[in-house]
Every structure is written in structure tokens, then in C-alpha cells.
Design a protein around this motif. Structure first.
Motif, short mmCIF file in Angstrom:
data_model
loop_
_atom_site.label_atom_id
_atom_site.label_comp_id
_atom_site.label_asym_id
_atom_site.label_seq_id
_atom_site.Cartn_x
_atom_site.Cartn_y
_atom_site.Cartn_z
N ASP A 46 0.80 -1.22 0.00
CA ASP A 46 0.00 0.00 0.00
C ASP A 46 0.84 1.28 0.00
N LEU A 47 2.16 1.15 -0.05
CA LEU A 47 3.01 2.32 0.10
C LEU A 47 2.88 3.28 -1.08
N ALA A 48 2.83 2.75 -2.30
CA ALA A 48 2.74 3.62 -3.47
C ALA A 48 1.47 4.46 -3.44
N LEU A 49 0.34 3.86 -3.11
CA LEU A 49 -0.92 4.60 -3.08
C LEU A 49 -0.90 5.69 -2.01
N LYS A 50 -0.30 5.40 -0.87
CA LYS A 50 -0.16 6.42 0.16
C LYS A 50 0.71 7.57 -0.35
N PHE A 51 1.80 7.23 -1.02
CA PHE A 51 2.70 8.24 -1.56
C PHE A 51 1.97 9.11 -2.58
N TYR A 52 1.20 8.50 -3.46
CA TYR A 52 0.46 9.26 -4.47
C TYR A 52 -0.50 10.24 -3.80
N ARG A 53 -1.20 9.78 -2.77
CA ARG A 53 -2.16 10.66 -2.10
C ARG A 53 -1.47 11.82 -1.39
N LEU A 54 -0.25 11.57 -0.92
CA LEU A 54 0.47 12.59 -0.16
C LEU A 54 1.40 13.44 -1.02
N ARG A 55 1.50 13.15 -2.31
CA ARG A 55 2.39 13.91 -3.18
C ARG A 55 2.17 15.43 -3.09
N PRO A 56 0.95 15.92 -2.85
CA PRO A 56 0.78 17.37 -2.75
C PRO A 56 1.61 18.06 -1.68
N VAL A 58 4.76 17.52 -1.06
CA VAL A 58 6.17 17.58 -1.46
C VAL A 58 6.42 18.82 -2.32
N GLU A 59 7.36 19.63 -1.89
CA GLU A 59 7.71 20.83 -2.66
C GLU A 59 8.92 20.58 -3.55
N THR A 60 9.96 19.94 -3.02
CA THR A 60 11.15 19.64 -3.81
C THR A 60 11.54 18.18 -3.62
N GLY A 61 12.38 17.69 -4.55
CA GLY A 61 12.65 16.26 -4.63
C GLY A 61 13.24 15.62 -3.40
N TRP A 62 14.03 16.36 -2.62
CA TRP A 62 14.67 15.74 -1.45
C TRP A 62 13.65 15.25 -0.44
N GLU A 63 12.45 15.82 -0.48
CA GLU A 63 11.43 15.42 0.50
C GLU A 63 10.83 14.05 0.20
N MET A 64 10.97 13.55 -1.04
CA MET A 64 10.29 12.31 -1.42
C MET A 64 10.77 11.10 -0.61
N PRO A 65 12.07 10.83 -0.51
CA PRO A 65 12.47 9.69 0.33
C PRO A 65 12.16 9.92 1.80
N VAL A 66 12.15 11.18 2.24
CA VAL A 66 11.80 11.47 3.64
C VAL A 66 10.33 11.14 3.87
N LEU A 67 9.49 11.43 2.89
CA LEU A 67 8.07 11.07 3.00
C LEU A 67 7.91 9.56 3.14
N LEU A 68 8.66 8.79 2.34
CA LEU A 68 8.60 7.34 2.47
C LEU A 68 9.11 6.89 3.85
N HIS A 69 10.14 7.55 4.33
CA HIS A 69 10.68 7.21 5.65
C HIS A 69 9.62 7.44 6.73
N ALA A 70 8.89 8.55 6.62
CA ALA A 70 7.82 8.84 7.59
C ALA A 70 6.74 7.76 7.53
N LEU A 71 6.36 7.37 6.33
CA LEU A 71 5.33 6.34 6.18
C LEU A 71 5.82 4.99 6.69
N MET A 72 7.07 4.66 6.40
CA MET A 72 7.61 3.38 6.85
C MET A 72 7.73 3.32 8.37
N ILE A 80 0.63 13.77 8.44
CA ILE A 80 1.56 14.29 7.44
C ILE A 80 0.93 15.45 6.68
N LEU A 81 -0.30 15.31 6.27
CA LEU A 81 -0.99 16.38 5.55
C LEU A 81 -1.10 17.65 6.40
N ALA A 82 -1.27 17.48 7.69
CA ALA A 82 -1.49 18.62 8.57
C ALA A 82 -0.22 19.44 8.82
N ASP A 83 0.95 18.79 8.83
CA ASP A 83 2.15 19.52 9.27
C ASP A 83 3.41 18.95 8.63
#
Length: 261
Positions: A46-56, A58-72, A80-83
Motif C-alpha cells: 500500500d506504500l505507493a498509493l499512500k505516496f500518491y495521495r500525499l504527493r501534494p 512535497v515541494e522539492t525532490g529531497w522530500e520524497m524519500p523522507v516522505l517514504l521514511h515517515a510512512l515506513m 503528514i498532511l497537517a504539518d
């Protein structure tokens, strides 16, 4: 009275011109594995679908692996959406990482993928319906620019694959290392007084930052409703006089069909 048309049209790339969600996730996962080794060899189902929903968020690319780290780590989507901004920087600090190093990891993953399998990398992206044709037609009516947090060289490759010639000097990518409102300011200053600048972006926070610049009040702002934003973002844009919510069906047509507010 007829709506004044732009002489300069500034466009974001990701979420306005190109949808790269599939590539973002794959690149983010490979970068995540490099930055935080020792985890699973494949992402949870389910990680990809969560990432897709949370993509909004992300402002710059470095945040993408950090987003996955938060989800993992089990962090919830609502949290995550709130703050996200505070969460991202807290995680980076706790892990003794830097945004610059994370950005290098993401870009190096992309570079290796492109060098190994350019066609495969390109195939993970798609231009939104009708956007390619609209971009080809713009040159006859307006001077278009791309202002993006993506590396300009990646933008060039994707445009070329779509058969679109775009002068390199009209792409302001991550390498310019300045906020988008500063790039818009430079475009305004470089032009004649009668220049009319319109800016299309899918990230409401970015439009808000432009709106807060007193000397950029003449720049007309549009939120792309087909991009990486949330229902809350779109609702707030509709309630903000300085921002116009723009549907894809209008963007792909002549400016006369765009909403006048």
C-alpha cells in the motif's frame, strides 16, 4: 470588457505539464533504500498509493524519500498532511541528514536510471491530456517560461521526448536556487511596463508566497486543479480573490476560454 491576455505565461512543470507520479515513487523508493539501508527489498503493497495521495505535500525532490521514511515509520496520512514541513525537517535533523545530500541521492538515482534505461525512464511519465498540443501552440500567442523545482535537464529530456522544442533559457529549474517568486520578479523587471504575466502552479503554498510579495501584485495567479493539490487547496483557492482555480479543460483552450476570476 474583454479579459487582458498575458504576454508572458509562466508554468510549473510537475503537476501542471507532466504527471510523473509513477516515476517519483520508484525514484523515491530507490533513494530511500540508499539513504536508509537494511529495510525490505520491495515496498509494502500500500506504500505507493499512500505516496500518491500525499504527493501534494512535497515541494522539492529531497522530500520524497523522507516522505517514504515517515510512512515506513508508521506515521499517519492525516498527520503528514497537517504539518509536513515541520515533520520533514524534524526527521532530517533526527537522522543527521541534510536536504542537499538527500537531493544528491535523488538526482543520482535518476541519472543512473536514465543512463541505464532512458526509454524506460521516459515511459514512467505522461503529459496531461491536451497539454502537449497547447504548449506547441503557445509560442504564437505568448512568451512561455517554465519555473520548476525539478532539474532543468530532466525537464528538457521530457519535453524533447514529447516533440516539444523549448529554449533552454526559458526553463528555470532547481539549479537556479531561488524561490519561484524571485524568478517571477526577475521576469517582470526584465520586461516592458505593459507586460502582463500569468503564472500557473499546482501548489497553493507557492501561489501564496507570490501573493505575499507586494511588488508582484500585477502577476495573475492560477491554481491548476488537475495537479498535485488537495480538495482543501482547491476550495481555499476558490475563496481567495487573488487566485483563480483553473480546470484542465480551460487550460488546453485559447485564453478567451479561461475563467476571468
Amino acid at each position: 470588457m474583454a479579459m487582458q491576455r498575458p504576454t508572458i505565461l509562466a508554468l510549473d512543470f510537475d503537476g501542471v505539464i507532466c504527471d510523473g507520479l509513477v516515476e517519483y515513487f520508484q525514484t523515491a523508493w530507490l533513494a530511500y533504500q540508499r539513504i536508509w539501508p537494511g529495510g525490505p527489498a520491495t515496498p509494502p503493497p500500500d506504500l505507493a498509493l499512500k505516496f500518491y495521495r500525499l504527493r501534494p505535500v512535497v515541494e522539492t525532490g529531497w522530500e520524497m524519500p523522507v516522505l517514504l521514511h515517515a510512512l515506513m515509520q508508521g506515521m499517519g496520512e492525516a498527520e503528514i498532511l497537517a504539518d509536513w514541513w515541520a515533520i520533514a525537517h524534524q526527521l532530517v535533523t533526527q537522522e543527521a541528514r541534510s536536504p542537499a545530500d538527500l537531493a544528491v541521492a535523488v538526482d543520482s538515482v535518476r541519472d543512473a536510471w536514465i543512463a541505464r534505461d532512458l526509454e524506460g525512464w521516459l515511459a514512467q511519465h505522461r503529459f496531461y491530456p491536451g497539454v502537449g498540443d497547447r504548449l506547441r501552440a503557445l509560442e504564437a500567442a505568448v512568451t512561455p517560461y517554465i519555473i520548476t523545482t525539478k532539474e532543468g535537464r530532466f525537464v528538457q529530456r521530457l519535453l524533447a521526448a514529447e516533440g516539444i522544442h523549448w529554449p533552454e533559457e526559458r526553463i528555470f529549474g532547481k539549479e537556479v536556487k531561488q524561490p519561484k517568486h524571485q524568478t517571477l520578479r526577475e521576469l517582470v523587471v526584465a520586461q516592458e511596463a505593459e507586460t502582463c504575466v500569468w503564472f500557473i502552479e499546482d501548489r497553493l503554498k507557492t501561489l501564496d508566497s507570490v501573493r505575499q510579495q507586494p511588488d508582484l501584485g500585477m502577476v495573475r495567479l492560477f491554481l491548476a486543479d488537475w495537479g498535485y493539490n488537495t480538495e482543501g487547496d482547491r476550495r481555499r483557492a476558490q475563496q481567495t480573490d487573488a487566485i483563480t482555480l483553473l480546470p484542465l479543460s480551460a487550460f488546453t483552450q485559447d485564453f478567451a476560454h479561461w475563467p476571468d476570476r
